[in-house]
Design a protein around this motif. Structure first.
Motif, PDB file in Angstrom:
ATOM      1  N   LYS A 100       0.825  -1.205   0.000  1.00 57.13           N
ATOM      2  CA  LYS A 100       0.000   0.000   0.000  1.00 57.13           C
ATOM      3  C   LYS A 100       0.867   1.266   0.000  1.00 57.13           C
ATOM      4  O   LYS A 100       0.650   2.167  -0.805  1.00 57.13           O
ATOM      5  CB  LYS A 100      -0.923  -0.013   1.226  1.00 57.13           C
ATOM      6  N   ILE A 101       1.853   1.339   0.878  1.00 49.27           N
ATOM      7  CA  ILE A 101       2.671   2.555   0.977  1.00 49.27           C
ATOM      8  C   ILE A 101       3.530   2.732  -0.272  1.00 49.27           C
ATOM      9  O   ILE A 101       3.794   3.851  -0.704  1.00 49.27           O
ATOM     10  CB  ILE A 101       3.511   2.581   2.272  1.00 49.27           C
ATOM     11  N   SER A 102       3.944   1.641  -0.885  1.00 51.74           N
ATOM     12  CA  SER A 102       4.754   1.754  -2.105  1.00 51.74           C
ATOM     13  C   SER A 102       3.935   2.329  -3.251  1.00 51.74           C
ATOM     14  O   SER A 102       4.484   2.925  -4.184  1.00 51.74           O
ATOM     15  CB  SER A 102       5.356   0.402  -2.493  1.00 51.74           C
TER      16      SER A 102
ATOM     17  N   PHE B 127       2.172   4.886  -3.233  1.00 52.42           N
ATOM     18  CA  PHE B 127       2.252   6.345  -3.267  1.00 52.42           C
ATOM     19  C   PHE B 127       3.386   6.821  -4.171  1.00 52.42           C
ATOM     20  O   PHE B 127       3.382   7.957  -4.636  1.00 52.42           O
ATOM     21  CB  PHE B 127       2.436   6.923  -1.870  1.00 52.42           C
TER      22      PHE B 127
ATOM     23  N   SER C  75       6.430   7.546  -3.395  1.00 48.34           N
ATOM     24  CA  SER C  75       7.336   8.518  -2.784  1.00 48.34           C
ATOM     25  C   SER C  75       7.996   7.898  -1.557  1.00 48.34           C
ATOM     26  O   SER C  75       7.552   6.862  -1.067  1.00 48.34           O
ATOM     27  CB  SER C  75       6.578   9.789  -2.391  1.00 48.34           C
TER      28      SER C  75
ATOM     29  N   CYS D 139      11.935   5.388  -2.327  1.00 50.49           N
ATOM     30  CA  CYS D 139      11.032   4.644  -3.202  1.00 50.49           C
ATOM     31  C   CYS D 139      11.536   4.760  -4.636  1.00 50.49           C
ATOM     32  O   CYS D 139      11.735   5.866  -5.140  1.00 50.49           O
ATOM     33  CB  CYS D 139       9.611   5.183  -3.101  1.00 50.49           C
TER      34      CYS D 139
ATOM     35  N   GLN E 291       7.862   1.204  -6.297  1.00 47.55           N
ATOM     36  CA  GLN E 291       6.522   1.736  -6.536  1.00 47.55           C
ATOM     37  C   GLN E 291       5.558   0.633  -6.960  1.00 47.55           C
ATOM     38  O   GLN E 291       5.824  -0.122  -7.897  1.00 47.55           O
ATOM     39  CB  GLN E 291       6.546   2.835  -7.589  1.00 47.55           C
ATOM     40  N   ASP E 292       4.456   0.527  -6.237  1.00 54.41           N
ATOM     41  CA  ASP E 292       3.409  -0.472  -6.450  1.00 54.41           C
ATOM     42  C   ASP E 292       3.892  -1.912  -6.314  1.00 54.41           C
ATOM     43  O   ASP E 292       3.174  -2.837  -6.686  1.00 54.41           O
ATOM     44  CB  ASP E 292       2.752  -0.313  -7.833  1.00 54.41           C
TER      45      ASP E 292
ATOM     46  N   LEU F  43       1.172   4.943   7.254  1.00 59.54           N
ATOM     47  CA  LEU F  43      -0.194   4.976   6.718  1.00 59.54           C
ATOM     48  C   LEU F  43      -1.169   5.576   7.728  1.00 59.54           C
ATOM     49  O   LEU F  43      -2.077   6.322   7.347  1.00 59.54           O
ATOM     50  CB  LEU F  43      -0.635   3.576   6.295  1.00 59.54           C
TER      51      LEU F  43
ATOM     52  N   TYR G  53      -0.665   9.281   7.485  1.00 60.70           N
ATOM     53  CA  TYR G  53      -1.323   9.808   6.292  1.00 60.70           C
ATOM     54  C   TYR G  53      -2.840   9.846   6.443  1.00 60.70           C
ATOM     55  O   TYR G  53      -3.515  10.658   5.817  1.00 60.70           O
ATOM     56  CB  TYR G  53      -0.952   9.004   5.055  1.00 60.70           C
TER      57      TYR G  53
END
Length: 119
Positions: free
Chosen positions: A10-12, A14, A16, A35, A59-60, A88, A91
Protein backbone atom coordinates in the motif's frame (compact mmCIF):
# COMPACT_ATOMS: atom_id res chain seq x y z
CA UNK A 1 14.17 -10.32 0.10
CA UNK A 2 11.40 -8.91 -2.07
CA UNK A 3 8.27 -8.52 0.03
CA UNK A 4 4.75 -7.51 -0.88
CA UNK A 5 3.13 -7.58 2.53
CA UNK A 6 -0.10 -5.56 2.66
CA UNK A 7 1.15 -2.37 4.29
CA UNK A 8 4.38 -2.21 2.25
CA UNK A 9 2.40 -2.81 -0.93
CA UNK A 10 0.00 0.00 0.00
CA UNK A 11 2.67 2.55 0.98
CA UNK A 12 4.75 1.75 -2.10
CA UNK A 13 1.75 2.69 -4.22
CA UNK A 14 2.25 6.35 -3.27
CA UNK A 15 5.49 6.32 -5.25
CA UNK A 16 7.34 8.52 -2.78
CA UNK A 17 9.73 7.99 0.04
CA UNK A 18 8.26 6.70 3.27
CA UNK A 19 8.70 8.82 6.39
CA UNK A 20 10.13 7.08 9.42
CA UNK A 21 7.80 7.21 12.42
CA UNK A 22 9.28 4.51 14.67
CA UNK A 23 12.64 4.31 16.39
CA UNK A 24 13.60 0.82 15.29
CA UNK A 25 13.12 1.71 11.63
CA UNK A 26 15.30 4.80 12.13
CA UNK A 27 17.96 2.53 13.61
CA UNK A 28 18.00 0.37 10.49
CA UNK A 29 17.41 2.94 7.77
CA UNK A 30 17.83 6.49 9.06
CA UNK A 31 15.21 9.19 8.50
CA UNK A 32 13.30 7.92 5.43
CA UNK A 33 12.88 4.92 3.17
CA UNK A 34 13.51 5.70 -0.52
CA UNK A 35 11.03 4.64 -3.20
CA UNK A 36 12.21 3.59 -6.64
CA UNK A 37 10.09 3.54 -9.80
CA UNK A 38 8.34 0.29 -10.69
CA UNK A 39 10.69 -0.22 -13.64
CA UNK A 40 13.88 0.15 -11.57
CA UNK A 41 16.59 -2.24 -12.71
CA UNK A 42 18.40 -4.65 -10.41
CA UNK A 43 21.39 -2.30 -10.64
CA UNK A 44 19.23 0.67 -9.53
CA UNK A 45 17.93 -1.34 -6.59
CA UNK A 46 21.42 -2.47 -5.58
CA UNK A 47 22.70 1.11 -5.74
CA UNK A 48 19.81 2.38 -3.60
CA UNK A 49 20.37 -0.36 -1.05
CA UNK A 50 24.02 0.69 -0.72
CA UNK A 51 22.78 4.13 0.32
CA UNK A 52 20.53 2.73 3.06
CA UNK A 53 20.96 0.14 5.75
CA UNK A 54 18.89 -2.41 3.96
CA UNK A 55 15.53 -1.43 2.55
CA UNK A 56 13.87 0.39 -0.33
CA UNK A 57 10.32 0.63 -1.61
CA UNK A 58 9.49 -0.25 -5.21
CA UNK A 59 6.52 1.74 -6.54
CA UNK A 60 3.41 -0.47 -6.45
CA UNK A 61 5.64 -3.46 -5.68
CA UNK A 62 6.27 -3.53 -1.96
CA UNK A 63 9.87 -3.48 -0.81
CA UNK A 64 13.29 -5.03 -1.20
CA UNK A 65 15.13 -5.70 2.06
CA UNK A 66 18.65 -6.88 2.67
CA UNK A 67 21.02 -7.52 5.55
CA UNK A 68 24.26 -9.19 6.50
CA UNK A 69 22.43 -12.52 6.50
CA UNK A 70 18.94 -13.96 6.07
CA UNK A 71 17.94 -13.15 9.66
CA UNK A 72 18.97 -9.50 9.28
CA UNK A 73 17.08 -9.17 5.99
CA UNK A 74 13.95 -10.69 7.56
CA UNK A 75 14.25 -8.29 10.51
CA UNK A 76 14.43 -5.34 8.09
CA UNK A 77 11.28 -6.62 6.35
CA UNK A 78 9.39 -6.87 9.64
CA UNK A 79 10.47 -3.43 10.82
CA UNK A 80 9.65 -1.88 7.44
CA UNK A 81 6.15 -3.42 7.57
CA UNK A 82 5.66 -1.95 11.04
CA UNK A 83 6.98 1.40 9.78
CA UNK A 84 4.59 1.28 6.82
CA UNK A 85 1.67 0.77 9.21
CA UNK A 86 2.71 3.83 11.21
CA UNK A 87 3.22 5.96 8.08
CA UNK A 88 -0.19 4.98 6.72
CA UNK A 89 -1.82 5.91 10.03
CA UNK A 90 -0.04 9.27 9.84
CA UNK A 91 -1.32 9.81 6.29
CA UNK A 92 -4.83 8.90 7.49
CA UNK A 93 -4.73 11.84 9.91
CA UNK A 94 -3.65 10.22 13.16
CA UNK A 95 -1.30 12.19 15.41
CA UNK A 96 1.85 10.24 14.60
CA UNK A 97 5.08 12.16 14.33
CA UNK A 98 8.03 11.38 12.12
CA UNK A 99 11.50 10.97 13.53
CA UNK A 100 13.35 14.23 12.92
CA UNK A 101 16.49 14.16 10.77
CA UNK A 102 18.99 14.65 13.60
CA UNK A 103 17.43 12.05 15.89
CA UNK A 104 17.06 9.54 13.06
CA UNK A 105 20.65 9.99 11.98
CA UNK A 106 21.91 9.60 15.55
CA UNK A 107 19.84 6.48 16.10
CA UNK A 108 21.13 5.00 12.85
CA UNK A 109 24.77 5.81 13.68
CA UNK A 110 24.54 4.40 17.21
CA UNK A 111 22.80 1.26 15.98
CA UNK A 112 25.24 0.54 13.15
CA UNK A 113 28.30 1.36 15.26
CA UNK A 114 27.31 -0.49 18.43
CA UNK A 115 24.18 -2.63 18.63
CA UNK A 116 24.28 -4.27 15.20
CA UNK A 117 27.66 -5.75 16.11
CA UNK A 118 26.31 -7.53 19.20
CA UNK A 119 24.78 -10.34 17.16
Amino acid sequence: IRTTTPFLKKISGFGSRMPVCIDDLAQYLGTFVPCLPADASDEDIAKALQGTAGGVLIQDGGAVCTGRDQDDAEAVCMVMEKGAMAALLKYAGHKIHTIDAVSGLLEHIVYTAKYAKLK
